[in-house]
Design a protein around this motif. Structure first.
Motif, PDB file in Angstrom:
ATOM      1  N   ALA A  38      -0.195  10.870  -5.070  1.00 13.11           N
ATOM      2  CA  ALA A  38       0.307  12.243  -5.119  1.00 13.11           C
ATOM      3  C   ALA A  38      -0.345  13.097  -4.039  1.00 13.11           C
ATOM      4  CB  ALA A  38       0.056  12.846  -6.493  1.00 13.11           C
ATOM      5  N   PHE A  39      -1.619  12.823  -3.757  1.00 14.09           N
ATOM      6  CA  PHE A  39      -2.342  13.559  -2.722  1.00 14.09           C
ATOM      7  C   PHE A  39      -1.718  13.313  -1.347  1.00 14.09           C
ATOM      8  CE2 PHE A  39      -5.778  13.655   0.458  1.00 14.09           C
ATOM      9  CZ  PHE A  39      -6.221  14.967   0.300  1.00 14.09           C
ATOM     10  N   VAL A  40      -1.458  12.060  -1.014  1.00 15.60           N
ATOM     11  CA  VAL A  40      -0.881  11.726   0.284  1.00 15.60           C
ATOM     12  C   VAL A  40       0.542  12.274   0.395  1.00 15.60           C
ATOM     13  CG1 VAL A  40      -0.115   9.818   1.777  1.00 15.60           C
ATOM     14  CG2 VAL A  40      -2.341   9.707   0.620  1.00 15.60           C
ATOM     15  N   ASP A  41       1.327  12.202  -0.668  1.00 13.70           N
ATOM     16  CA  ASP A  41       2.678  12.747  -0.640  1.00 13.70           C
ATOM     17  C   ASP A  41       2.659  14.240  -0.322  1.00 13.70           C
ATOM     18  OD1 ASP A  41       3.874  10.322  -1.159  1.00 13.70           O
ATOM     19  OD2 ASP A  41       3.969  10.641  -3.331  1.00 13.70           O
ATOM     20  N   ALA A  42       1.666  14.941  -0.856  1.00 19.33           N
ATOM     21  CA  ALA A  42       1.568  16.369  -0.575  1.00 19.33           C
ATOM     22  C   ALA A  42       1.169  16.614   0.883  1.00 19.33           C
ATOM     23  CB  ALA A  42       0.550  17.017  -1.505  1.00 19.33           C
ATOM     24  N   LEU A  43       0.350  15.717   1.448  1.00 16.01           N
ATOM     25  CA  LEU A  43      -0.105  15.890   2.825  1.00 16.01           C
ATOM     26  C   LEU A  43       1.012  15.675   3.838  1.00 16.01           C
ATOM     27  CD1 LEU A  43      -3.625  14.178   2.888  1.00 16.01           C
ATOM     28  CD2 LEU A  43      -3.092  16.614   2.821  1.00 16.01           C
ATOM     29  N   ILE A  44       1.830  14.660   3.636  1.00 15.44           N
ATOM     30  CA  ILE A  44       2.824  14.324   4.650  1.00 15.44           C
ATOM     31  C   ILE A  44       4.213  14.824   4.302  1.00 15.44           C
ATOM     32  CG2 ILE A  44       1.518  12.289   5.345  1.00 15.44           C
ATOM     33  CD1 ILE A  44       3.433  10.547   3.823  1.00 15.44           C
ATOM     34  N   GLY A  45       4.414  15.356   3.110  1.00 17.28           N
ATOM     35  CA  GLY A  45       5.704  15.891   2.721  1.00 17.28           C
ATOM     36  C   GLY A  45       6.727  14.812   2.440  1.00 17.28           C
ATOM     37  N   ASP A  46       7.886  15.249   2.041  1.00 16.23           N
ATOM     38  CA  ASP A  46       8.955  14.316   1.717  1.00 16.23           C
ATOM     39  C   ASP A  46       9.626  13.774   2.970  1.00 16.23           C
ATOM     40  OD1 ASP A  46       8.547  14.612  -1.018  1.00 16.23           O
ATOM     41  OD2 ASP A  46       9.781  16.429  -1.064  1.00 16.23           O
TER      42      ASP A  46
END
Length: 401
Positions: A393-401
């Motif tokens: 979830a942390f990485v998804d927030a960093l790089i976006g969809d």
């Protein structure tokens, strides 16, 4: 002749009767008014009007009794005392912790520009020459990833891009996500240990320097545990900072957690010991001990922190020692982490203030520095803005969809 005499007699009798009636009527008009009755008249209390005080009718009746001269006049009328029960504040219901990081993703995404989106933009270039790879390295270093993790990540990215050949935006995003999650250590056990023994509660000690949000984090962690159905006792062992115990007690009262505290300037080790003792007596699930925000440059204070740990361990082993770090301090936070790790055995890290200006790479750097996982992250000032750390979830927030 006899008839005339009879008529005269009748006329005289009629005149006499009329005169008597007139005199009687005049006498009645001249009579004095009746004397007042000996029985006093009590005026009933008037009905209260809208907005009048509730006691007004009772006061008016009492004055009427006194004015009437009845027996007992002047004696105050006894009133039934009104017992006011103390108001018990309604306990707050903390937000469930499951999926909390996902719900706070928008706040975490504020720190994505220098890391996730910057890397995606560079990797999407048609020609990935040496200058581009140097820019990728600079982006990672600027985001506080650290030298060694940066070199490792760049080498793996170069190899996979070379094998991949053509690079669509979706392929690049998937590649970058996989490598960042790997760098974060997905195999770390990130659960906060709070189980304790059969007859003792789980004991968690929270340490960190001044200004990192340590006491607030302790209060928020209590909310996390209560939300998961655990009973909590708080130990206010930060006796050097003014109002630290009051602050912690306020956090506890919101969710029904009792706070064990002592006098300002008292012995922190003694308070920590008493907190665990009370936790055992109450059958609490967890005891959270907030220690003073000791400056890492004060050797004597660090020694005292070690004393708190030793005294608490007379009840049994500590289950968790959490180090609270301010994510905005970057590499300076690593210096603090090293010193604390030398004094107490850090088992987990809490990164606060990770939203906004913080650089997401500090999560990677601090884990590499200490060899222990980031277990919780703080993403704002709200009471439920402390979330269990989830690498995906942390990485998804960093790089976006």
């Amino acid at each position: 002749m006899e008839i005339v005499i009879l008529a005269v007699v009748i006329a005289l009798v009629a005149v006499g009767l009329i005169s008597g009636l007139v005199v009687s009527s005049r006498k009645k008009k001249q009579l004095p008014p009746s004397a007042p009755s000996s029985t006093p008249t009590i005026t009933p209390p008037a009905e209260p009007h809208v907005g009048d005080e509730a006691e007004a009718p009772r006061d008016e009746a009492r004055r009427t009794i006194e004015d009437a001269g009845l027996p007992g006049a002047g004696t105050p009328v006894e009133e039934t005392p009104v017992v006011v029960e103390p108001e018990v504040p309604e306990l707050e219901v903390p937000e469930p912790t499951a999926g909390r990081l996902v719900r706070l993703r928008a706040r975490l995404a504020r720190s994505q520009n220098s890391l996730g989106k910057g890397l995606l933009t560079l990797l999407s270039r048609d020609n990935l020459d040496e200058d581009t790879w140097e820019e990728i390295e600079d982006t990672l270093l600027t985001a506080d990833v650290g030298v060694a993790p940066t070199q490792e990540l760049v080498e793996r990215l170069r190899e996979r891009v070379r094998v991949l050949g053509t690079r669509t935006p979706e392929e690049l995003r998937t590649l970058l996500r996989e490598e960042l999650v790997t760098l974060l250590g997905p195999d770390f056990d990130r659960a906060v240990k709070t189980e304790g023994g059969e007859e003792t509660p789980g004991v968690v000690m929270v340490v960190g320097v001044n200004g990192t949000g340590k006491t607030t984090t302790t209060g928020k962690l209590a909310r996390v545990l209560v939300a998961d159905g655990r009973s909590v006792v708080l130990g206010a062992a930060d006796t050097f900072r003014a109002a630290a115990a009051d602050q912690l007690q306020t956090w506890g009262e919101r969710v029904g957690a009792r706070t064990v505290r002592g006098p300002e300037g008292g012995d922190p080790a003694s308070i920590a010991f008493d907190a665990v003792k009370e936790g055992i007596a109450e059958g609490a699930d967890v005891v959270l001990i907030d220690t003073a925000g000791r400056l890492h440059t004060k050797t004597g204070l660090m020694d005292e922190l070690g004393k708190v740990k030793r005294v608490v361990e007379k009840h049994g082993p500590l289950d968790e020692i959490l180090l609270v770090l301010d994510a905005t301090t970057g590499q300076n936070g690593l210096v603090q982490a090293r010193v604390f790790a030398e004094v107490v055995d850090i088992t987990g890290i809490v990164l606060t203030k990770l939203d906004g200006t913080a650089k997401g790479g500090i999560v990677i750097a601090v884990q590499r520095e200490l060899g222990v996982p980031v277990k919780l992250i703080g993403l704002g000032e709200g009471p439920d803005d402390l979330a269990p750390f989830e690498p995906g979830a942390f990485v998804d927030a960093l790089i976006g969809d």
